[in-house]
Motif scaffolding. Structure first.
Motif, mmCIF file in Angstrom:
data_model
loop_
_atom_site.group_PDB
_atom_site.id
_atom_site.type_symbol
_atom_site.label_atom_id
_atom_site.label_comp_id
_atom_site.label_asym_id
_atom_site.label_seq_id
_atom_site.Cartn_x
_atom_site.Cartn_y
_atom_site.Cartn_z
ATOM 1 N N THR A 51 5.587 -4.618 -4.121
ATOM 2 C CA THR A 51 5.530 -4.358 -5.559
ATOM 3 C C THR A 51 5.042 -5.592 -6.315
ATOM 4 O O THR A 51 4.204 -5.497 -7.214
ATOM 5 N N PRO B 196 0.930 -6.762 -4.109
ATOM 6 C CA PRO B 196 0.631 -5.577 -3.293
ATOM 7 C C PRO B 196 -0.082 -5.847 -1.974
ATOM 8 O O PRO B 196 0.076 -5.088 -1.030
ATOM 9 N N HIS B 197 -0.885 -6.912 -1.892
ATOM 10 C CA HIS B 197 -1.718 -7.094 -0.700
ATOM 11 C C HIS B 197 -1.314 -8.307 0.143
ATOM 12 O O HIS B 197 -1.850 -8.485 1.235
ATOM 13 N N GLY C 203 2.981 0.817 0.295
ATOM 14 C CA GLY C 203 1.848 0.768 -0.619
ATOM 15 C C GLY C 203 1.160 2.114 -0.763
ATOM 16 O O GLY C 203 0.766 2.514 -1.869
ATOM 17 N N LEU C 204 1.006 2.845 0.339
ATOM 18 C CA LEU C 204 0.361 4.147 0.307
ATOM 19 C C LEU C 204 1.204 5.154 -0.464
ATOM 20 O O LEU C 204 0.683 5.910 -1.303
ATOM 21 N N ARG D 242 3.374 4.561 -2.781
ATOM 22 C CA ARG D 242 3.339 4.204 -4.207
ATOM 23 C C ARG D 242 2.028 4.663 -4.835
ATOM 24 O O ARG D 242 2.008 5.182 -5.949
ATOM 25 N N GLN D 243 0.934 4.463 -4.136
ATOM 26 C CA GLN D 243 -0.370 4.893 -4.637
ATOM 27 C C GLN D 243 -0.405 6.414 -4.833
ATOM 28 O O GLN D 243 -1.049 6.922 -5.754
ATOM 29 N N HIS E 287 -6.496 7.800 -0.762
ATOM 30 C CA HIS E 287 -5.348 7.091 -1.342
ATOM 31 C C HIS E 287 -5.161 5.735 -0.660
ATOM 32 O O HIS E 287 -4.848 4.729 -1.315
ATOM 33 N N LYS F 140 -7.580 3.154 -1.885
ATOM 34 C CA LYS F 140 -7.174 2.665 -3.200
ATOM 35 C C LYS F 140 -5.996 1.701 -3.099
ATOM 36 O O LYS F 140 -5.886 0.752 -3.867
ATOM 37 N N ALA F 141 -5.104 1.957 -2.138
ATOM 38 C CA ALA F 141 -3.925 1.104 -1.983
ATOM 39 C C ALA F 141 -4.273 -0.256 -1.386
ATOM 40 O O ALA F 141 -3.736 -1.289 -1.805
ATOM 41 N N GLN G 282 -7.455 -8.396 -4.852
ATOM 42 C CA GLN G 282 -8.124 -7.252 -5.450
ATOM 43 C C GLN G 282 -8.388 -7.515 -6.929
ATOM 44 O O GLN G 282 -7.656 -8.255 -7.582
#
Length: 417
Positions: free
Chosen positions: A156, A159-160, A188-189, A191-192, A331, A334-335, A358
């Protein structure tokens, strides 16, 4: 010093070096471990083993007999000791070292320091978790959620970061960091995809426990660097059913966790296992897990294969047909990013760089640490270029293959960024 003893001679504090007999005759995943739990001692004594090899240099020796005691029948020695070293006192803990960390982790800059620290802490907890499974101990869902919560919070905040750090695995900690990485990727997925917080934690827990069934297989099979025989491959594939059955027997786990554990090797076209399920017959959480599991596996160095560049891995997986759910794959992109952290890219300005973060609002405009000029054919002083910053006219032209350039310090370029 190695010594073969009977199971009734075992005592806490001994270091188990090897079991005599076939691996199927005992439930322990690792052949080498410190005997620290009375329940493990009781279980070992109950097994029908022809002998147990202990290492007296790493743990206690057989207890000395009283002078007037009747000598016991001799047991053949794996290696006859010339002298028995003094055993450490029972109240002095024998601590097994953590697996060797990937050397690149020492280079982590401020952006990745928190993630690097969490990755090492997570390895210890994952070791304990898989060790408990190996020894037949309880895998309490509540205890697992402690680590899951830390991973979710890290994802959170940054994220990466943890996802990128967890790609840096040594041979000895691959199993544990893979579990942590898939845990982070699932968080992460989910949440996306807009999942609620409690559901995100369940997705992350599923990622952490995907391969827990491997804890019941022999470590020389799990860690095999070469090609497996058909028989060995069949045995390896049982880890999904073993893990599912272990968690179901324990109780307290969300059905989605059990589904992911059992079906994360299924593929949309029916080419997976254990059920050769197709399409929507594969539970959604298992389709998510399939993507996260494969992405981390192919972007991590293994003894038998170099890692794929993260950007190339994303491209190959997105273009694959019949393997991964295309909607979930969108998705996932994007995550994690079209150009994930660590991807080597070529800019329109004929500069090379690695993605370090990102971008704001655009998957196509990440932050890049530029360090090489194609026009000059040489290195330049590194600097970070934010492609999403207003006024920045440069853009990514394409991915570059690290194998073609062989930059020895590529990891350092994004870790210190």
């Amino acid at each position: 010093m190695l010594k073969t003893i009977r199971s009734d001679q075992l005592r806490l504090g001994m270091f188990i070096h090897q079991f005599s007999g076939a691996w199927l005759s005992h439930p322990f995943w690792r052949r080498q471990f410190l005997l620290r739990d009375a329940r493990d001692l009781e279980k070992l004594r109950s097994l029908d083993l022809s002998g147990i090899v202990i290492d007296t240099d790493r743990g206690l020796d057989v207890a000395a007999q009283a002078p007037d005691a009747e000598p016991e029948a001799a047991v053949p020695m794996a290696e006859a000791p010339a002298a028995v070293p003094a055993p450490p006192p029972m109240d002095e803990p024998i601590v097994l070292p953590l697996p060797d960390a990937h050397p690149a982790l020492a280079l982590a800059g401020p952006t990745f320091q928190e993630a690097a620290a969490l990755s090492r802490q997570a390895v210890r907890q994952a070791m304990d978790l898989y060790g408990a499974a190996r020894l037949g101990h309880a895998l309490d869902a509540g205890q697992c959620l402690g680590l899951v919560e830390e991973v979710v919070q890290s994802v959170t905040r940054r994220p990466h970061a943890l996802i990128s750090i967890a790609r840096l695995k040594s041979v000895s900690d691959y199993t544990y960091l893979h579990a942590v990485a898939v845990c982070a990727l699932m968080a992460g997925l989910a949440r996306q995809m807009g999942w609620a917080e409690p559901d995100i934690r369940q997705a992350a827990l599923a990622g952490l426990l995907l391969d827990v069934g491997k804890a019941t297989l022999p470590d020389d099979l799990v860690q095999r660097a070469g090609t497996l025989s058909d028989e060995e491959r069949t045995i390896m594939r049982t880890h999904v059913q073993r893990g599912h059955d272990l968690l179901r027997a324990e109780g307290g786990y969300d059905e989605r966790v059990l589904q992911a554990c059992l079906h994360h090797h299924e593929r949309l076209n029916g080419s997976g296992y254990p059920g050769a399920l197709q399409g929507d017959a594969i539970p959604e959480v298992a389709r998510m897990a399939a993507i996260c599991d494969v992405y981390d596996a192919v972007t991590s160095d293994r003894p038998y294969r170099d890692a794929w560049d993260p950007g190339e891995a994303m491209r190959r997986m997105a273009r694959s047909k019949g393997l991964y759910d295309p909607t979930l794959m969108q998705h996932f992109v994007k995550a994690v990013g079209i150009y994930p952290v660590g991807a080597l890219v070529r800019l329109r300005s004929e500069l090379l760089g690695v993605v370090v973060a990102q971008g704001r609002g655009s998957l196509l405009a990440p932050k890049v640490r530029v360090f090489f000029s194609l026009a000059l054919h040489r290195r330049i002083e590194p600097y970070v270029l934010d492609l999403a910053k207003p006024g920045c006219a440069d853009r990514i032209a394409d991915l570059e293959s690290p194998e073609g350039w062989r930059f020895a310090d590529l990891e350092a370029q994004w870790l210190t960024g």
